[in-house]
Scaffold this motif. Structure first.
Motif, PDB file in Angstrom:
ATOM      1  N   VAL A  53      14.731   0.697   3.153  1.00  0.00           N
ATOM      2  CA  VAL A  53      16.088   1.806   4.118  1.00  0.00           C
ATOM      3  C   VAL A  53      16.189   1.267   5.373  1.00  0.00           C
ATOM      4  O   VAL A  53      15.372   0.576   5.956  1.00  0.00           O
ATOM      5  CB  VAL A  53      15.627   2.933   3.886  1.00  0.00           C
ATOM      6  N   ARG A  54      17.148   0.143   5.473  1.00  0.00           N
ATOM      7  CA  ARG A  54      18.093  -0.168   6.907  1.00  0.00           C
ATOM      8  C   ARG A  54      18.187   1.175   8.199  1.00  0.00           C
ATOM      9  O   ARG A  54      18.954   1.675   7.643  1.00  0.00           O
ATOM     10  CB  ARG A  54      18.020  -1.336   6.974  1.00  0.00           C
ATOM     11  N   ARG A 103       0.794  -0.966  -0.287  1.00  0.00           N
ATOM     12  CA  ARG A 103       0.377  -0.363  -0.042  1.00  0.00           C
ATOM     13  C   ARG A 103       0.831   1.604   0.022  1.00  0.00           C
ATOM     14  O   ARG A 103       0.789   2.222   0.039  1.00  0.00           O
ATOM     15  CB  ARG A 103      -0.740   0.034   0.947  1.00  0.00           C
ATOM     16  N   THR A 104       1.727   1.614   1.060  1.00  0.00           N
ATOM     17  CA  THR A 104       3.014   2.171   0.758  1.00  0.00           C
ATOM     18  C   THR A 104       3.712   3.184   0.245  1.00  0.00           C
ATOM     19  O   THR A 104       4.221   3.720  -0.025  1.00  0.00           O
ATOM     20  CB  THR A 104       3.259   2.636   2.429  1.00  0.00           C
ATOM     21  N   ASN A 105       4.224   1.387  -1.099  1.00  0.00           N
ATOM     22  CA  ASN A 105       5.605   1.874  -1.333  1.00  0.00           C
ATOM     23  C   ASN A 105       7.014   2.526  -1.281  1.00  0.00           C
ATOM     24  O   ASN A 105       7.963   1.677  -1.751  1.00  0.00           O
ATOM     25  CB  ASN A 105       5.049   2.485  -3.140  1.00  0.00           C
ATOM     26  N   TYR A 106       6.660   2.363   0.132  1.00  0.00           N
ATOM     27  CA  TYR A 106       8.140   2.310   1.033  1.00  0.00           C
ATOM     28  C   TYR A 106       8.320   1.575   2.090  1.00  0.00           C
ATOM     29  O   TYR A 106       7.431   1.378   2.524  1.00  0.00           O
ATOM     30  CB  TYR A 106       7.904   4.060   1.002  1.00  0.00           C
ATOM     31  N   TYR A 114      11.763   9.987  -0.926  1.00  0.00           N
ATOM     32  CA  TYR A 114      13.147  10.784  -2.070  1.00  0.00           C
ATOM     33  C   TYR A 114      11.885  12.518  -1.286  1.00  0.00           C
ATOM     34  O   TYR A 114      11.579  13.567  -1.921  1.00  0.00           O
ATOM     35  CB  TYR A 114      12.235  10.885  -3.315  1.00  0.00           C
ATOM     36  N   PHE A 162       8.973  -6.484  -4.838  1.00  0.00           N
ATOM     37  CA  PHE A 162       9.353  -5.667  -6.054  1.00  0.00           C
ATOM     38  C   PHE A 162       8.717  -5.170  -6.908  1.00  0.00           C
ATOM     39  O   PHE A 162       8.818  -3.466  -7.067  1.00  0.00           O
ATOM     40  CB  PHE A 162      10.286  -7.064  -6.634  1.00  0.00           C
ATOM     41  N   ASP A 163       7.744  -5.463  -7.303  1.00  0.00           N
ATOM     42  CA  ASP A 163       6.444  -4.572  -8.281  1.00  0.00           C
ATOM     43  C   ASP A 163       5.877  -3.088  -7.631  1.00  0.00           C
ATOM     44  O   ASP A 163       5.102  -2.514  -8.010  1.00  0.00           O
ATOM     45  CB  ASP A 163       6.220  -5.305  -9.196  1.00  0.00           C
ATOM     46  N   ASP A 164       6.260  -3.841  -5.930  1.00  0.00           N
ATOM     47  CA  ASP A 164       5.190  -2.409  -5.688  1.00  0.00           C
ATOM     48  C   ASP A 164       6.045  -1.084  -5.392  1.00  0.00           C
ATOM     49  O   ASP A 164       5.773  -0.400  -4.819  1.00  0.00           O
ATOM     50  CB  ASP A 164       4.733  -2.782  -4.382  1.00  0.00           C
ATOM     51  N   LEU A 165       7.834  -1.364  -4.544  1.00  0.00           N
ATOM     52  CA  LEU A 165       8.542  -0.429  -4.136  1.00  0.00           C
ATOM     53  C   LEU A 165       9.421   0.386  -5.289  1.00  0.00           C
ATOM     54  O   LEU A 165       9.738   0.230  -6.084  1.00  0.00           O
ATOM     55  CB  LEU A 165      10.026  -1.267  -4.033  1.00  0.00           C
ATOM     56  N   ASP A 166       9.390   1.839  -4.693  1.00  0.00           N
ATOM     57  CA  ASP A 166       9.082   3.106  -5.517  1.00  0.00           C
ATOM     58  C   ASP A 166      10.871   3.295  -5.364  1.00  0.00           C
ATOM     59  O   ASP A 166      11.686   4.076  -5.330  1.00  0.00           O
ATOM     60  CB  ASP A 166       8.203   4.231  -4.433  1.00  0.00           C
ATOM     61  N   ASN A 167      11.044   2.951  -3.973  1.00  0.00           N
ATOM     62  CA  ASN A 167      12.356   3.131  -3.487  1.00  0.00           C
ATOM     63  C   ASN A 167      13.380   1.501  -2.892  1.00  0.00           C
ATOM     64  O   ASN A 167      12.583   0.813  -2.555  1.00  0.00           O
ATOM     65  CB  ASN A 167      13.204   4.224  -3.133  1.00  0.00           C
ATOM     66  N   HIS A 168      14.597   1.568  -3.078  1.00  0.00           N
ATOM     67  CA  HIS A 168      15.103  -0.189  -1.855  1.00  0.00           C
ATOM     68  C   HIS A 168      14.657   0.340  -0.974  1.00  0.00           C
ATOM     69  O   HIS A 168      14.544   1.479  -0.071  1.00  0.00           O
ATOM     70  CB  HIS A 168      16.721  -0.148  -2.918  1.00  0.00           C
TER      71      HIS A 168
END
Lengths: 327, 435
Positions: free
Chosen positions: A290-291, A253-256, A325, A282-288
């Protein structure tokens, strides 16, 4: 009637209720009996259950852990208290090499229904050797379960589930949370393993963590909300089993996603979560993913350095802004 | 920086090109737009233009040589550039051997911080491609937004979700700004007009992204129709003997789980007919014909919508050496696997002749497109009960039409007729399929 009790009292209630319920359950550890617990978790338990079920052990983690595993093989259900999980390292052969593998090695003959519990985590100015966050290193071992309670409610509910589980369960309690009060029902209830809890709902970024760092996540989420970023904060509750479905649904839902893990980054729970999310979402992510993890150094003693080395609200805010971003 | 001239792709299907003639020589000055060479493609001989000004430094591929598209064929030095630099560029690439050269990856440090996780940022190569996040790519595809129209606002120009959403917003605003008259056409399907029953399905404009299988079907069939000189020959079979035999066999073998279809008999029939007419089991390979030693019958299998639709060709290997019973079993397994779990590459490879059957839909007859590199495909309709003339008398019987599509480069009309005659003989005397 809701009542508020301390995290340490919730742990005690769980142990007492289970010991009243099942005569096979006993508590063994350093200073758990006469001294009422190094952190007063077991206050009053010696009086109620007597010295055969609340047992003081010498400073010999490898010995009393092994004793507990033997007792479990004979059908008892021991609770082994480590004053600190940092001290469990000397018992590694028992808790990592014997307990989680015995069922497998004995061809299913010897389940090990044992609970290892105690204080985990850093942040108390205890120096490099006493500030272990063992979760990543220990969670690597198949055959064990691991619960990291976030509040008093979960401390009681997860520990009761742990005591009734037929596998070795590692319960990591934070010394920094022992005095934190929370609403805890009287009497019996269980918090099931493998069911994450959404501690805060949000639409813009998923933050996943376990135990104490969740408070930093919630703090970060509040200040990010003021910037217009609504974070969803997920408490994984148990590392093994891991409720990746709940996390994955949220990320869809959030993509991040920001993963907050108090242990070191290399080969860690944070790395594992990131890997699984990259596969599932994979297809939902707008960025990798972050840890936010402890820095890759031994815990410093100095207060300011230690706070900076560990995950904190500021670092989490920065990570969320970077991943969305917004930085 | 020296400019590399590569073999251009002058047509969609062009894979390689031949340099017929160089119009330049080393040391010549060239200007953008100059026709520097004549290139022969798979379709025609065309001029190759240069897009930069400069001096011809080195011609790498001599006249008469054929190279892959993308191969560096010459190097041009920029007007202010030393020719020795050109030599250095060629040297750096490992001499003058013409090879396919990928765009040089320039090392560039990753900007985003991995430091949060305590890991030193590694140095990663930059790629000459669209940088876009997975979800942005998905959103753009769902809404039919051309990636080339997007400006990435993420690190290193990465197109991220908000860029797609902005573009989408802009599209909607533009659409809203179009005067009503211009929009009338687009809005018609969405406005139910009087006379349409309430609840009746209404079509709406939408864009469906291409699935991988749809892209493959499109590419291969365009290639087939563009390169193979197709023609069709139809023959009609008397199906009464075969249907009778099939009924008897299925009745007698029912307790063994055998249920032969008309198609199983056709597979067997085609395989046996091919043994007598090997050109139907062949491939055209530019300067020779390859006759295949194995008879692998491909079965066109349509996929259900939940698997994305489309069709695949499952391969029944060595069909000439298999009994009807085995053919029946394997065909059913292939079709079922294709429709549930999907076939492996191996299960779809190496067919030498394809059978496409639309009989179950009640189709009278149709034509099919050859599946390259095959030389023929047989399109089969339904066995239909109809008035027929048998032994000079009008009676009721079953007939079935089959239309072969053929590659005229290998198979002439009379050859096709002979093949179909053999097949007709086998189908109308189906006992021959049992031995």
């Amino acid at each position: 009637m809701p009542r508020s009790i301390e995290f340490r009292e919730a742990i005690r209630e769980a142990m007492c209720e289970e010991m009243r319920r099942d005569a096979r359950v006993f508590l063994l550890g350093e200073e758990v009996a006469q001294y009422q617990g190094a952190y007063k978790v077991s206050r009053g338990m010696l009086k109620e259950f007597g010295p055969r079920r609340v047992i003081d052990a010498p400073i010999s983690e490898n010995g009393f852990s092994g004793l507990g595993i033997g007792a479990a093989m004979y059908g008892l259900r021991p609770i082994i208290e480590f004053m600190s999980w940092s001290f469990s390292l000397v018992a590694a052969d028992q808790i990592l090499n014997n307990a989680p593998k015995m069922l497998y090695m004995s061809g299913g003959q010897f389940p090990i229904p044992i609970v290892f519990r105690g204080n985990g985590g850093a942040g108390g100015q205890l120096g490099s050797t006493h500030s272990w966050c063992v979760e990543s290193m220990y969670a690597n071992v198949p055959g064990l379960k691991m619960a990291i309670p976030f509040d008093a409610y979960d401390a009681k509910g997860l520990l009761k589930t742990a005591i009734r589980d037929d596998n070795p369960v590692f319960v990591l309690e934070s010394e920094r949370l022992l005095s934190v009060k929370g609403e805890v029902p009287e009497g019996d209830y269980l918090v099931p393993f493998g069911e994450a809890a959404i501690r805060r709902q949000g639409t813009d970024c998923t933050i996943v963590s376990f135990g104490r760092p969740l408070y930093f996540c919630l703090e970060a989420a509040e200040s990010l909300a003021a910037e217009g970023i609504e974070c969803e904060v997920i408490d994984g509750r148990t590392v093994r089993p891991l409720d990746i479905e709940t996390i994955s649904r949220s990320v869809a839902r959030t993509n991040y996603c920001v993963v907050v893990d108090e242990s070191w980054p290399f080969a860690s729970i944070g790395a594992e979560l990131a890997a699984q999310i990259h596969v599932l979402n994979f297809d939902d992510l707008d960025n990798h993913v972050v840890r936010v993890q402890a820095d890759d150094v031994p815990a410093p003693y100095a207060y300011n350095l230690e706070q900076e080395m560990l995950p904190n609200a500021r670092k989490i805010c920065e990570a969320v802004r970077a991943v969305t971003y917004a930085a | 920086m020296a400019i590399e001239l590569t073999m251009p792709r002058l047509s969609d299907t062009m894979e390689q090109g031949t340099i017929i003639k160089w119009n330049i020589k080393e040391g010549d000055t060239v200007s953008a737009g100059d026709a520097v060479a004549d290139i022969e493609t798979d379709k025609a001989t065309m001029e190759m233009q240069v897009f930069d000004d400069g001096v011809v430094g080195k011609i790498l591929v001599p006249e008469g040589t054929t190279v892959e598209v993308g191969t560096v064929i010459a190097v041009i030095a920029e007007p202010d550039e030393d020719l020795t630099e050109v030599a250095a560029t060629i040297e750096a690439r490992g001499g003058t051997t013409p090879t396919t050269v990928a765009p040089e990856p320039t090392p560039e440090p990753i900007q985003e911080s991995l430091e949060a996780s305590g890991v030193k940022p590694p140095v990663a190569p930059a790629f000459d491609r669209v940088r876009i996040s997975p979800v942005a790519r998905r959103l753009a595809a769902e809404h039919g937004i051309d990636l080339a129209t997007l400006q990435g606002s993420g690190p290193r120009g990465r197109i991220v979700k908000r860029d797609v959403l902005r573009a989408l917003e802009a599209t909607r605003e533009t659409a809203a700004a179009i005067p009503p008259s211009a929009k009338a056409l687009a809005s018609v399907p969405q406005v139910p007009f009087e006379g349409v029953l309430a609840g009746a399905p209404v079509l709406q404009d939408r864009v469906t992204p291409l699935s991988g299988i749809r892209q493959t079907i499109a590419r291969r069939l365009v290639e087939a129709t563009a390169t193979i000189p197709h023609y069709q020959v139809t023959v009609t079979f008397n199906m009464d003997p075969l249907l009778g035999l099939r009924g008897t066999l299925n009745e007698q073998l029912a307790d063994q789980g055998v249920k032969l279809s008309v198609n199983d008999f056709l597979v067997r029939g085609c395989a046996l007919a091919i043994l007598q007419h090997p050109e139907f089991n062949a491939s055209w390979e530019a300067d020779h014909i390859r006759i295949h030693g194995n008879v692998n019958i491909g079965l066109a299998i349509s996929l259900p919508p939940e698997r994305g639709g489309g069709l695949v060709v499952g391969t029944l290997r060595n069909a000439d050496r298999k009994s009807l019973r085995t053919i029946s079993q394997e065909s059913r397994q292939l079709a079922e696997k294709a429709r549930t779990r999907g076939l492996t590459i191996d299960e779809m490879a190496d067919s030498t002749f394809v059978l496409s059957n639309l009989g179950m839909y009640g189709v009278d007859r149709f034509t099919a497109i050859i599946n390259p590199p095959n030389s023929a495909i047989l399109a089969v309709g339904a066995a239909i009960q109809k008035p027929v003339v048998r032994n000079g008398e009008l009676t009721i019987g079953h007939e079935m039409a089959a239309t072969a599509s053929l590659d005229h480069r290998l198979i002439d009309g009379a050859m096709a007729a002979e093949f179909l005659q053999t097949l007709k003989e086998l189908i109308e005397h189906p006992a021959m399929l049992l031995v």
